[in-house]
Design a protein around this motif. Structure first.
Motif, PDB file in Angstrom:
ATOM      1  N   PHE A 418      -0.317  -8.738 -12.331  1.00 27.78           N
ATOM      2  CA  PHE A 418      -1.318  -7.871 -12.884  1.00 27.78           C
ATOM      3  C   PHE A 418      -0.925  -6.610 -13.221  1.00 27.78           C
ATOM      4  O   PHE A 418      -1.461  -5.876 -14.175  1.00 27.78           O
ATOM      5  N   GLY A 419       0.227  -6.208 -12.667  1.00 26.66           N
ATOM      6  CA  GLY A 419       0.591  -4.600 -12.731  1.00 26.66           C
ATOM      7  C   GLY A 419      -0.253  -3.782 -12.196  1.00 26.66           C
ATOM      8  O   GLY A 419      -0.241  -2.574 -12.568  1.00 26.66           O
ATOM      9  N   ALA A 420      -0.847  -4.045 -10.974  1.00 26.90           N
ATOM     10  CA  ALA A 420      -1.922  -3.227 -10.264  1.00 26.90           C
ATOM     11  C   ALA A 420      -1.273  -1.760  -9.955  1.00 26.90           C
ATOM     12  O   ALA A 420      -0.069  -1.757  -9.450  1.00 26.90           O
ATOM     13  N   ASP A 421      -1.989  -0.623 -10.111  1.00 27.17           N
ATOM     14  CA  ASP A 421      -1.432   0.644  -9.298  1.00 27.17           C
ATOM     15  C   ASP A 421      -2.330   0.759  -8.168  1.00 27.17           C
ATOM     16  O   ASP A 421      -2.068   1.871  -7.586  1.00 27.17           O
ATOM     17  N   ALA A 422      -3.482   0.082  -7.792  1.00 25.16           N
ATOM     18  CA  ALA A 422      -4.174   0.406  -6.630  1.00 25.16           C
ATOM     19  C   ALA A 422      -4.868  -1.062  -6.270  1.00 25.16           C
ATOM     20  O   ALA A 422      -5.227  -1.743  -6.996  1.00 25.16           O
ATOM     21  N   VAL A 423      -4.864  -1.049  -4.818  1.00 27.24           N
ATOM     22  CA  VAL A 423      -5.280  -2.227  -4.258  1.00 27.24           C
ATOM     23  C   VAL A 423      -6.189  -1.961  -3.009  1.00 27.24           C
ATOM     24  O   VAL A 423      -5.790  -1.226  -2.413  1.00 27.24           O
ATOM     25  N   LEU A 424      -7.408  -2.247  -3.239  1.00 25.89           N
ATOM     26  CA  LEU A 424      -8.438  -2.037  -2.238  1.00 25.89           C
ATOM     27  C   LEU A 424      -8.546  -3.394  -1.322  1.00 25.89           C
ATOM     28  O   LEU A 424      -8.705  -4.166  -1.775  1.00 25.89           O
ATOM     29  N   VAL A 425      -8.364  -3.152  -0.082  1.00 26.75           N
ATOM     30  CA  VAL A 425      -8.438  -4.256   0.762  1.00 26.75           C
ATOM     31  C   VAL A 425      -9.587  -4.184   1.659  1.00 26.75           C
ATOM     32  O   VAL A 425      -9.622  -3.163   2.511  1.00 26.75           O
ATOM     33  N   ILE A 426     -10.462  -5.089   1.628  1.00 26.21           N
ATOM     34  CA  ILE A 426     -11.902  -4.963   2.219  1.00 26.21           C
ATOM     35  C   ILE A 426     -11.696  -6.157   3.407  1.00 26.21           C
ATOM     36  O   ILE A 426     -11.918  -7.358   3.083  1.00 26.21           O
ATOM     37  N   GLY A 427     -11.684  -5.743   4.571  1.00 28.83           N
ATOM     38  CA  GLY A 427     -11.459  -6.805   5.589  1.00 28.83           C
ATOM     39  C   GLY A 427     -11.457  -6.264   7.034  1.00 28.83           C
ATOM     40  O   GLY A 427     -11.518  -4.888   7.309  1.00 28.83           O
ATOM     41  N   PHE A 428     -11.093  -7.051   8.166  1.00 31.51           N
ATOM     42  CA  PHE A 428     -10.895  -6.526   9.401  1.00 31.51           C
ATOM     43  C   PHE A 428      -9.574  -6.602   9.845  1.00 31.51           C
ATOM     44  O   PHE A 428      -8.576  -6.553   8.896  1.00 31.51           O
ATOM     45  N   GLY A 429      -9.128  -6.759  10.836  1.00 32.63           N
ATOM     46  CA  GLY A 429      -7.706  -6.982  11.573  1.00 32.63           C
ATOM     47  C   GLY A 429      -7.099  -7.952  10.775  1.00 32.63           C
ATOM     48  O   GLY A 429      -5.871  -7.598  10.584  1.00 32.63           O
ATOM     49  N   GLU A 430      -7.496  -9.195  10.434  1.00 28.10           N
ATOM     50  CA  GLU A 430      -6.841 -10.096   9.585  1.00 28.10           C
ATOM     51  C   GLU A 430      -6.372  -9.654   8.356  1.00 28.10           C
ATOM     52  O   GLU A 430      -5.328 -10.108   7.810  1.00 28.10           O
ATOM     53  N   SER A 431      -7.056  -8.648   7.732  1.00 28.31           N
ATOM     54  CA  SER A 431      -6.418  -8.123   6.410  1.00 28.31           C
ATOM     55  C   SER A 431      -5.187  -7.522   6.357  1.00 28.31           C
ATOM     56  O   SER A 431      -4.777  -7.248   5.376  1.00 28.31           O
ATOM     57  N   ALA A 432      -4.471  -7.327   7.592  1.00 23.30           N
ATOM     58  CA  ALA A 432      -3.150  -6.720   7.504  1.00 23.30           C
ATOM     59  C   ALA A 432      -2.373  -7.898   6.797  1.00 23.30           C
ATOM     60  O   ALA A 432      -1.142  -7.306   6.357  1.00 23.30           O
ATOM     61  N   GLN A 433      -2.384  -8.897   6.956  1.00 23.04           N
ATOM     62  CA  GLN A 433      -1.809 -10.133   6.329  1.00 23.04           C
ATOM     63  C   GLN A 433      -1.716  -9.942   4.985  1.00 23.04           C
ATOM     64  O   GLN A 433      -0.717 -10.281   4.106  1.00 23.04           O
ATOM     65  N   VAL A 434      -2.765  -9.217   4.333  1.00 26.99           N
ATOM     66  CA  VAL A 434      -2.696  -9.127   2.778  1.00 26.99           C
ATOM     67  C   VAL A 434      -1.729  -7.929   2.571  1.00 26.99           C
ATOM     68  O   VAL A 434      -1.101  -8.157   1.628  1.00 26.99           O
ATOM     69  N   ILE A 435      -1.677  -7.034   3.285  1.00 33.42           N
ATOM     70  CA  ILE A 435      -0.878  -5.920   2.925  1.00 33.42           C
ATOM     71  C   ILE A 435       0.945  -6.506   3.193  1.00 33.42           C
ATOM     72  O   ILE A 435       1.666  -5.871   2.548  1.00 33.42           O
ATOM     73  N   ARG A 436       0.958  -7.236   4.389  1.00 36.48           N
ATOM     74  CA  ARG A 436       2.426  -7.605   4.512  1.00 36.48           C
ATOM     75  C   ARG A 436       2.718  -8.577   3.456  1.00 36.48           C
ATOM     76  O   ARG A 436       3.995  -8.440   2.970  1.00 36.48           O
ATOM     77  N   ALA A 437       1.828  -9.427   2.959  1.00 37.71           N
ATOM     78  CA  ALA A 437       2.125 -10.172   1.899  1.00 37.71           C
ATOM     79  C   ALA A 437       2.522  -9.451   0.417  1.00 37.71           C
ATOM     80  O   ALA A 437       3.664  -9.694   0.025  1.00 37.71           O
ATOM     81  N   LEU A 438       1.892  -8.304   0.297  1.00 38.76           N
ATOM     82  CA  LEU A 438       2.380  -7.396  -0.961  1.00 38.76           C
ATOM     83  C   LEU A 438       3.551  -7.136  -0.727  1.00 38.76           C
ATOM     84  O   LEU A 438       4.372  -7.111  -1.823  1.00 38.76           O
ATOM     85  N   ALA A 439       3.704  -6.208   0.416  1.00 38.33           N
ATOM     86  CA  ALA A 439       5.245  -6.105   0.585  1.00 38.33           C
ATOM     87  C   ALA A 439       6.277  -7.232   0.547  1.00 38.33           C
ATOM     88  O   ALA A 439       7.317  -6.874  -0.075  1.00 38.33           O
ATOM     89  N   ASP A 440       6.008  -8.358   1.178  1.00 41.31           N
ATOM     90  CA  ASP A 440       6.900  -9.179   0.937  1.00 41.31           C
ATOM     91  C   ASP A 440       6.943  -9.851  -0.464  1.00 41.31           C
ATOM     92  O   ASP A 440       8.382 -10.403  -0.651  1.00 41.31           O
ATOM     93  N   SER A 441       6.210  -9.681  -1.478  1.00 44.55           N
ATOM     94  CA  SER A 441       6.321 -10.217  -2.692  1.00 44.55           C
ATOM     95  C   SER A 441       7.287  -8.978  -3.562  1.00 44.55           C
ATOM     96  O   SER A 441       7.171  -9.424  -4.897  1.00 44.55           O
ATOM     97  N   GLY A 442       7.390  -7.925  -3.148  1.00 44.52           N
ATOM     98  CA  GLY A 442       8.138  -7.063  -3.703  1.00 44.52           C
ATOM     99  C   GLY A 442       7.246  -6.024  -4.431  1.00 44.52           C
ATOM    100  O   GLY A 442       7.890  -5.408  -5.325  1.00 44.52           O
ATOM    101  N   VAL A 443       5.862  -5.971  -4.081  1.00 42.77           N
ATOM    102  CA  VAL A 443       5.326  -4.792  -4.827  1.00 42.77           C
ATOM    103  C   VAL A 443       5.421  -3.808  -3.911  1.00 42.77           C
ATOM    104  O   VAL A 443       5.352  -3.496  -2.679  1.00 42.77           O
ATOM    105  N   PRO A 444       5.957  -2.635  -4.563  1.00 42.28           N
ATOM    106  CA  PRO A 444       6.158  -1.108  -3.794  1.00 42.28           C
ATOM    107  C   PRO A 444       5.199  -0.739  -3.309  1.00 42.28           C
ATOM    108  O   PRO A 444       4.288  -0.171  -4.491  1.00 42.28           O
ATOM    109  N   ILE A 445       4.704  -0.219  -2.208  1.00 44.17           N
ATOM    110  CA  ILE A 445       3.406   0.460  -1.651  1.00 44.17           C
ATOM    111  C   ILE A 445       3.588   2.000  -1.676  1.00 44.17           C
ATOM    112  O   ILE A 445       4.977   2.251  -1.152  1.00 44.17           O
ATOM    113  N   ARG A 446       2.764   2.810  -2.269  1.00 40.97           N
ATOM    114  CA  ARG A 446       3.127   4.210  -2.338  1.00 40.97           C
ATOM    115  C   ARG A 446       2.791   4.677  -1.065  1.00 40.97           C
ATOM    116  O   ARG A 446       1.900   4.466  -0.573  1.00 40.97           O
ATOM    117  N   HIS A 447       3.600   5.587  -0.540  1.00 33.85           N
ATOM    118  CA  HIS A 447       3.155   6.469   0.591  1.00 33.85           C
ATOM    119  C   HIS A 447       2.990   7.888   0.279  1.00 33.85           C
ATOM    120  O   HIS A 447       3.405   8.134  -0.919  1.00 33.85           O
TER     121      HIS A 447
END
Length: 447
Positions: A418-447
């Motif tokens: 999709f070419g997103a430049d912003a990802v909002l994650v709405i969840g609890f502790g389990e939502s960490a897996q969403v962030i991990r998957a983004l990094a694993d797929s090669g999406v560069p996360i801006r710090h």
């Protein structure tokens, strides 16, 4: 509305329109599938100092993540009192709301002169409106014992009281930022929301006078916890438990209610309907009048029919699903947390400030996640973000603590394409897996 953001939202809408217009002149095809740097955003379920631990060795991924949570500036004295209960506290999420839910419930019982939930429920909204102002359990209980109508103001109840629906008319939100693996308090901003005129003006039943020891046959008031000791929301349990314990301690130090110490029965909601229903059934058997919880909105929806059938009160410090405002509750459901119709506007403000143009909103598939997702989408669209630059995604949260973790690998690939430049994650502790998957797929996360 966002009281201090009206003009800001207008300017952000204009900026968003300009940004979209100028970007349309470029080559959109070059965007598609490219690995844009992505800014991460979160909400009250994951904007906690304890959240990075959910990512384990990838905890650095939250560096720079921004988000919102219902939070008022907490007095240092209140934080100190909480740490006297739990010296290891690192977060204060929903501490004010939990403390106030317990105190308001007890004050309502004192004014009703009864442990009967139906009588207590009729006093709860009135405790927060149109009486003698008081700001701590001791002074409020003294007024209530003397038959004086009160207007409770404290850590979360600062500007206005409850609406007739039994929820805050106004709220405060904190805009938080992770620096490294900790939220940087120096970057936290607070914004007010809501409308003071929405507070109820109805008069409650006339308070009953009572003196300690005047009725030796009076049953003690029993409150039951329905907080997330386990499950996806367990990261929020320590501050909420400390706040409930502090409230009970200070209430009983002030003489308790109805002439006797207030009893607290602990209970887990498990972030699971099955666990929560078992806890509710036990509380009903044990004579609880008022249940503090559940932690998650979806859990409250699941147990509310059981609570109402038993004639008990459900009083949540952390439910934010806007749909709960009009839930069928026979007047027995209340909350000190504000509905997500207010938080959605604050979140949209945070995202738009950064000039984001292609936004993905990932939400856990339940009433909390999907409800807040829809609200944020609506606010972004009002600000000029076109539909083709917004993408909504959901994931199934684990059924229980023993279930397999969330697999978001497919969703992460979609976000990259999709070419997103912003990802909002709405969840609890389990939502960490969403962030991990983004990094694993090669999406560069801006710090």
């Amino acid at each position: 509305m966002l009281i201090s953001r009206r003009s800001r939202m207008a300017s952000l809408a204009a900026c968003a329109t300009i940004l979209l217009t100028t970007s349309a002149c470029g080559d959109d095809k070059a965007e598609e599938g490219s690995a844009h740097q992505v800014r991460l955003y979160g909400t009250d379920g994951n904007m906690l100092n304890s959240y990075p631990a959910e990512l384990k060795e990838r905890a650095n991924l939250v560096d720079g993540m921004k988000g919102t949570t219902p939070l008022t500036p907490l007095p240092e004295d209140f934080k100190s009192r909480l740490r006297s209960i739990n010296p290891a506290l690192t977060d204060y999420l929903y501490t004010a709301e939990t403390y106030d839910a317990v105190v308001i419930g007890v004050l309502a019982a004192q004014l009703a002169g009864s442990t009967d939930p139906a009588a207590i429920a009729k006093q709860i909204v009135g405790v927060t409106n149109n009486g003698q102002r008081c700001e701590d359990p001791a002074s409020c209980l003294a007024l209530a014992r003397n038959g004086q109508d009160i207007e409770y103001r404290s850590v979360s109840m600062t500007r206005a009281g409850f609406t007739e629906k039994g929820e805050p008319a106004t709220a405060s939100y904190a805009m938080l930022t992770f620096d490294g693996q900790q939220i940087n308090d120096g970057k936290t901003e607070f914004v007010g929301a809501g409308n003071e005129s929405a507070a109820s003006t109805k008069s409650p039943p006339k308070p009953k006078k009572s003196r300690p020891g005047s009725d030796p046959d009076q049953k003690p008031l029993i409150l039951g916890g329905l907080l997330p000791k386990t499950g996806d929301l367990a990261i929020a349990y320590p501050p909420m438990a400390a706040a409930a314990a502090l409230a009970i301690k200070e209430i009983n130090a002030a003489g308790g209610a109805l002439g006797k110490p207030v009893t607290w029965l602990d209970g887990d909601d498990g972030t699971s309907p099955a666990v929560a229903k078992t806890t509710v059934a036990k509380h009903v058997t044990d004579g609880v009048s008022l249940i503090i919880g559940a932690g998650a909105s979806g859990i409250s929806r699941a147990v509310l029919p059981d609570v109402v059938q038993a004639g008990k009160i459900l009083f949540s410090p952390s439910n934010t699903d806007a749909g709960l405002t009009d839930v069928e509750d026979k007047g027995l459901y209340f909350r000190t947390a504000p509905p997500d119709s207010l938080q959605g506007r604050a979140l949209a403000d945070v995202i738009l400030r950064d000039g984001s143009q292609k936004i993905v909103i990932v939400a856990r598939k339940d009433s909390y996640g999907e409800g807040l997702q829809a609200t944020v989408r609506d606010e972004l669209e009002k600000a000029g973000i076109a539909d083709d630059r917004l993408k909504l995604m959901t994931y199934e949260p684990p059924a229980d603590a023993k279930a397999a973790p969330v697999d978001f690998s497919g969703g992460a690939k979609e976000i990259k394409e999709f070419g997103a430049d912003a990802v909002l994650v709405i969840g609890f502790g389990e939502s960490a897996q969403v962030i991990r998957a983004l990094a694993d797929s090669g999406v560069p996360i801006r710090h």
